[in-house]
Design a protein around this motif. Structure first.
Motif, PDB file in Angstrom:
ATOM      1  N   THR A 130      -2.876   9.007   4.907  1.00 14.59           N
ATOM      2  CA  THR A 130      -3.358   7.697   4.444  1.00 14.59           C
ATOM      3  C   THR A 130      -4.570   7.279   5.274  1.00 14.59           C
ATOM      4  O   THR A 130      -4.969   7.983   6.213  1.00 14.59           O
ATOM      5  N   ILE A 131      -5.079   6.087   4.940  1.00 16.18           N
ATOM      6  CA  ILE A 131      -6.206   5.546   5.707  1.00 16.18           C
ATOM      7  C   ILE A 131      -5.828   5.474   7.184  1.00 16.18           C
ATOM      8  O   ILE A 131      -6.595   5.856   8.057  1.00 16.18           O
ATOM      9  N   GLY A 132      -4.612   5.010   7.467  1.00 15.09           N
ATOM     10  CA  GLY A 132      -4.193   4.834   8.852  1.00 15.09           C
ATOM     11  C   GLY A 132      -3.835   6.135   9.543  1.00 15.09           C
ATOM     12  O   GLY A 132      -4.060   6.292  10.743  1.00 15.09           O
TER      13      GLY A 132
ATOM     14  N   PHE B 206      -7.665  -6.158   4.960  1.00 16.87           N
ATOM     15  CA  PHE B 206      -6.233  -6.132   4.649  1.00 16.87           C
ATOM     16  C   PHE B 206      -5.658  -4.713   4.797  1.00 16.87           C
ATOM     17  O   PHE B 206      -4.541  -4.533   5.309  1.00 16.87           O
ATOM     18  N   LEU B 207      -6.435  -3.710   4.392  1.00 19.10           N
ATOM     19  CA  LEU B 207      -5.948  -2.327   4.540  1.00 19.10           C
ATOM     20  C   LEU B 207      -5.818  -1.948   6.017  1.00 19.10           C
ATOM     21  O   LEU B 207      -4.919  -1.200   6.402  1.00 19.10           O
ATOM     22  N   LEU B 208      -6.693  -2.509   6.871  1.00 19.41           N
ATOM     23  CA  LEU B 208      -6.551  -2.290   8.319  1.00 19.41           C
ATOM     24  C   LEU B 208      -5.248  -2.909   8.807  1.00 19.41           C
ATOM     25  O   LEU B 208      -4.533  -2.335   9.640  1.00 19.41           O
ATOM     26  N   ASN B 209      -4.945  -4.067   8.258  1.00 14.03           N
ATOM     27  CA  ASN B 209      -3.724  -4.767   8.638  1.00 14.03           C
ATOM     28  C   ASN B 209      -2.484  -4.013   8.153  1.00 14.03           C
ATOM     29  O   ASN B 209      -1.524  -3.807   8.906  1.00 14.03           O
ATOM     30  N   LEU B 210      -2.514  -3.538   6.919  1.00 16.50           N
ATOM     31  CA  LEU B 210      -1.377  -2.766   6.384  1.00 16.50           C
ATOM     32  C   LEU B 210      -1.129  -1.511   7.206  1.00 16.50           C
ATOM     33  O   LEU B 210      -0.011  -1.025   7.305  1.00 16.50           O
ATOM     34  N   ASN B 211      -2.187  -0.992   7.812  1.00 14.80           N
ATOM     35  CA  ASN B 211      -2.067   0.231   8.602  1.00 14.80           C
ATOM     36  C   ASN B 211      -1.907  -0.046  10.097  1.00 14.80           C
ATOM     37  O   ASN B 211      -2.093   0.852  10.929  1.00 14.80           O
ATOM     38  N   ASP B 212      -1.595  -1.314  10.439  1.00 16.89           N
ATOM     39  CA  ASP B 212      -1.333  -1.711  11.831  1.00 16.89           C
ATOM     40  C   ASP B 212      -2.511  -1.494  12.765  1.00 16.89           C
ATOM     41  O   ASP B 212      -2.325  -1.371  13.975  1.00 16.89           O
ATOM     42  N   ILE B 213      -3.707  -1.410  12.228  1.00 15.82           N
ATOM     43  CA  ILE B 213      -4.870  -1.231  13.095  1.00 15.82           C
ATOM     44  C   ILE B 213      -5.399  -2.608  13.492  1.00 15.82           C
ATOM     45  O   ILE B 213      -5.934  -2.793  14.571  1.00 15.82           O
TER      46      ILE B 213
ATOM     47  N   GLY C  43       0.815  -1.215   0.000  1.00 15.54           N
ATOM     48  CA  GLY C  43       0.000   0.000   0.000  1.00 15.54           C
ATOM     49  C   GLY C  43       0.846   1.261   0.000  1.00 15.54           C
ATOM     50  O   GLY C  43       0.349   2.353   0.281  1.00 15.54           O
ATOM     51  N   GLN C  44       2.138   1.082  -0.322  1.00 14.33           N
ATOM     52  CA  GLN C  44       3.064   2.232  -0.272  1.00 14.33           C
ATOM     53  C   GLN C  44       2.969   3.104  -1.524  1.00 14.33           C
ATOM     54  O   GLN C  44       3.555   4.174  -1.591  1.00 14.33           O
TER      55      GLN C  44
ATOM     56  N   TRP D  30       1.095   6.666  -7.956  1.00 16.84           N
ATOM     57  CA  TRP D  30      -0.255   6.247  -7.572  1.00 16.84           C
ATOM     58  C   TRP D  30      -0.433   6.409  -6.065  1.00 16.84           C
ATOM     59  O   TRP D  30       0.541   6.406  -5.318  1.00 16.84           O
ATOM     60  N   PRO D  31      -1.691   6.560  -5.621  1.00 18.38           N
ATOM     61  CA  PRO D  31      -1.908   6.895  -4.201  1.00 18.38           C
ATOM     62  C   PRO D  31      -1.365   5.876  -3.197  1.00 18.38           C
ATOM     63  O   PRO D  31      -1.424   4.675  -3.408  1.00 18.38           O
TER      64      PRO D  31
END
Lengths: 234, 425
Positions: free
Chosen positions: A117-119, A155-162, A93-94, A99-100
């Motif tokens: 970012t989302i996180g 998965f995006l929650l996971n990528l952001n350590d949430i 997600g980097q 791209w975003p």
């Protein structure tokens, strides 16, 4: 200008003025607090069918309203993401190229170059679901199933350590209980009080400041088109 | 367009007041002519082709286009801004415009999923949510409703967003070109909402586009019932595809992102949806790490379009300084212009219609003696809001807000007539 031409011009001006005050500057009634009496119906349009509403009304609110029944795990989301999203957004997600970026940046909002970012920035998880399902993957919108969207959000929650556990399952029941770290940092527009000083009855006209000095020039940044390359901008 | 023939036509009184603006002791020099004025001009003494031979007949261009000599009057993009042209922006050539109306083909574009090409016969508008009766309309239905004509500016909240940290782009097209001003024909949103019947707990609307980005934004219901239009025409003809054909929202005075194009659905609810475009984007990050949201209104702003980096001064002597001013809170009451970087100001001449939430045109007819100028303009609106300097704005908004940069612009005009975007301290 001949005298008749001048008269004509004046006549046009008067005509314009009255026309303007009638059509343009008349205060239209504020109908915000509309009276209870119903407006007369025109009889146009037809009733929307439940199937039609279901097809278009996919929006999701922070309180979970609008979420479809469904589920997906971090692990499932990882696979989907690598296949359908990573080419643009990067494996983690980097962000590939320009791209975003979708992950990281926590603690940078007061930094010189914040990474939003989302996180690090987004206030609500519902936005991630709503947006992915309506607009992603870019160029093939609305191709994800409800469950796939749950998995990708997980998965995006996971990528952001949430969410740390890769077996974590996100579903319509636990969705609204998940809060994003920056949720409390947003407040309603307060410009009319916090920037009150910009309403100034008597702006200075003479000797308003010291002799100005040029402190920066666009030319030294050299990013105007026709120039070659430039920095990345959000 | 040399001064020589024009000078005699100039209104003497205006001439003098403008001259005083340029500073005491400036001689009213005639503009230097490019040609030798002692020899007869062959453009006059010799018969030119267009004076002898017939031009094109009537049907050569069934839909007219500008003169070939105007080929540089185009929208331009800044390719490094975004990753893909389908989610990108180009800019209105403000320096080439006059009056207050932006020609449809020059209105800047901003898309998030490319330009949807929609057959109007296949377009539907749905109203659902907190209404008595959810409805579906065709474009034909919408064109049977009472309509109105209004001129409004549309400004992207990110207009001038690249300039927060200092001067970046050389040209008002790039620094200020995410604005346009158009006459819309459309149906008041209130008419459509009344047809569906709002439930008493209706507080917010969600507008949604039918393009590949499914653009969605929340709008307070009071705004929706006051002056919002569902427009199907711009400047007298159907909307252009890139402006949302066949139907777009018009949200007067409020940031452009709310003006959803290719509008296909309006949902009525009791709280905002917190969509991506009102959280991840279009919120204003301040220096303390907090962010303003729902910053819908566009603050008063102005820019001098000539002289500017793309519109150099070509002659000493007579010149027309010109620009636009606008405010999302009402009408433009006054525009001040400074030629010395904001030390001294003089009120500009407003010309043309002064309309609510519309671009307003201003001029200063002045004489230039070839000295360096630091040109600025300052808008004052009908609520008494005075356009702030960039530094005043940075004090309250920091430099990371991206959106809502309405600070005063400075163009440094050099002795050779070229100008550039500068930051003053």
């Amino acid at each position: 200008m001949s005298s008749w031409a001048r008269l004509l011009a004046a006549g046009i001006a008067v005509g314009l003025m009255t026309g303007l005050s009638g059509a343009w500057s008349a205060e239209r009634p504020r109908v915000g607090a509309a009276p209870a009496e119903p407006a007369a119906k025109m009889g146009l349009g037809r009733e929307a069918l439940p199937e039609e509403i279901a097809a278009w009304d996919t929006d999701v609110r922070p309180d979970g309203r609008g979420l479809p029944v469904g589920r997906g795990t971090v692990k499932q989301g990882d696979e989907l993401f690598q296949e359908r999203c990573a080419s643009c957004h990067g494996e983690f997600g980097q962000g590939a190229g320009r791209w975003p970026v979708l992950a990281g940046g926590q603690g940078t909002l007061r930094a010189d170059r914040p990474d939003k970012t989302i996180g690090s920035f987004w206030p609500d998880l519902s936005t991630v679901y709503d947006y992915i399902r309506r607009a992603m993957p870019y160029g093939n919108a609305r191709s994800l199933t409800d469950d796939e969207a749950y998995a990708l959000v997980a998965f995006l929650l996971n990528l952001n350590d949430i969410v740390k556990d890769e077996n974590f399952e996100l579903n319509d029941k636990n969705f609204a209980s998940i809060k994003l770290p920056n949720a409390e940092a947003f407040f309603d527009d307060d410009r009319e009080t916090s920037e009150k000083k910009f309403w100034n009855k008597d702006p200075c006209m003479r000797n308003c400041r010291e002799l100005p000095k040029v402190t920066g020039k666009a030319i030294s940044v050299d990013v105007t088109p026709d120039g070659k390359s430039g920095p990345k901008v959000d | 367009m040399r001064d020589k023939s024009r000078a005699d036509l100039v209104n003497r009184r205006r001439f003098l007041s403008a001259a005083s603006l340029a500073g005491a002791g400036i001689a009213m020099t005639r503009g230097a002519s490019a040609t030798d004025t002692t020899k007869p001009d062959p453009l006059i003494t010799e018969v030119q082709d267009w004076q002898r031979y017939l031009g094109d007949g009537v049907d050569k261009r069934p839909y007219g286009s500008p003169s070939k000599f105007e080929k540089n009057v185009i929208r331009r993009d800044v390719s490094w801004l975004t990753a893909s042209a389908e989610s990108s922006v180009n800019f209105t050539p403000l320096h080439e415009l006059d009056g207050i109306i932006t020609p449809s083909g020059l209105c800047f574009e901003r898309h998030h999923g490319g330009v949807a090409e929609i057959d109007p016969a296949k377009h539907r508008l749905m109203i659902n949510g907190l209404v008595e009766k959810p409805l579906v309309f065709t474009m034909d239905d919408i064109k049977r409703m009472p309509r109105t004509n209004r001129i409004y500016f549309l400004e992207c909240a990110a207009n001038s967003g690249m300039e927060w940290r200092g001067a970046q782009l050389n040209g008002c097209q790039f620094t200020h070109g995410m604005v346009h001003n158009v006459m819309y024909t459309g149906v008041p949103l209130k008419v459509v909402l009344d047809e569906a019947g709002l439930r008493p707990n209706a507080k917010w609307l969600m507008l949604e586009g039918g393009d590949a980005s499914g653009m969605n934004r929340s709008l307070p219901v009071e705004k929706g019932l006051s002056d919002v239009l569902l427009a199907f025409a711009m400047n007298g003809e159907a909307l252009r595809p890139e402006q949302g054909y066949p139907l777009r929202a018009v949200i007067p005075g409020w940031e452009g992102n709310l003006w959803v194009k290719w509008l296909r659905r309006i949902e009525v609810g009791d709280q905002p949806w917190q969509t991506r475009e009102e959280t991840s984007k279009y919120t204003d990050l301040l220096a303390d790490g907090r962010s303003r949201k729902h910053t819908f209104i566009m603050d008063a702003k102005s820019v001098v379009t000539s002289p500017s980096p793309q519109a150099p001064l070509k002659y000493k002597g007579r010149n027309v300084l010109s620009g636009f001013a606008w405010s999302g809170r009402g009408t433009i009451q006054r525009v001040d212009v400074s030629l010395d970087g904001g030390r001294n100001w003089q009120t500009a001449r407003i010309d043309g219609p002064v309309l609510d939430k519309s671009l307003t045109r201003f001029y200063v007819d002045f004489d230039w003696n070839g000295e360096e100028l630091m040109v600025q303009s300052r808008a004052i609106d009908s609520t008494g809001y005075v356009q702030p300097t960039k530094d005043e704005l940075r004090k309250v908004r920091g430099v990371n807000s991206i959106y809502h940069n309405n600070g005063i612009q400075t163009w440094l005009v050099h002795r050779n007539g070229d100008s550039e975007n500068v930051e003053l301290g």
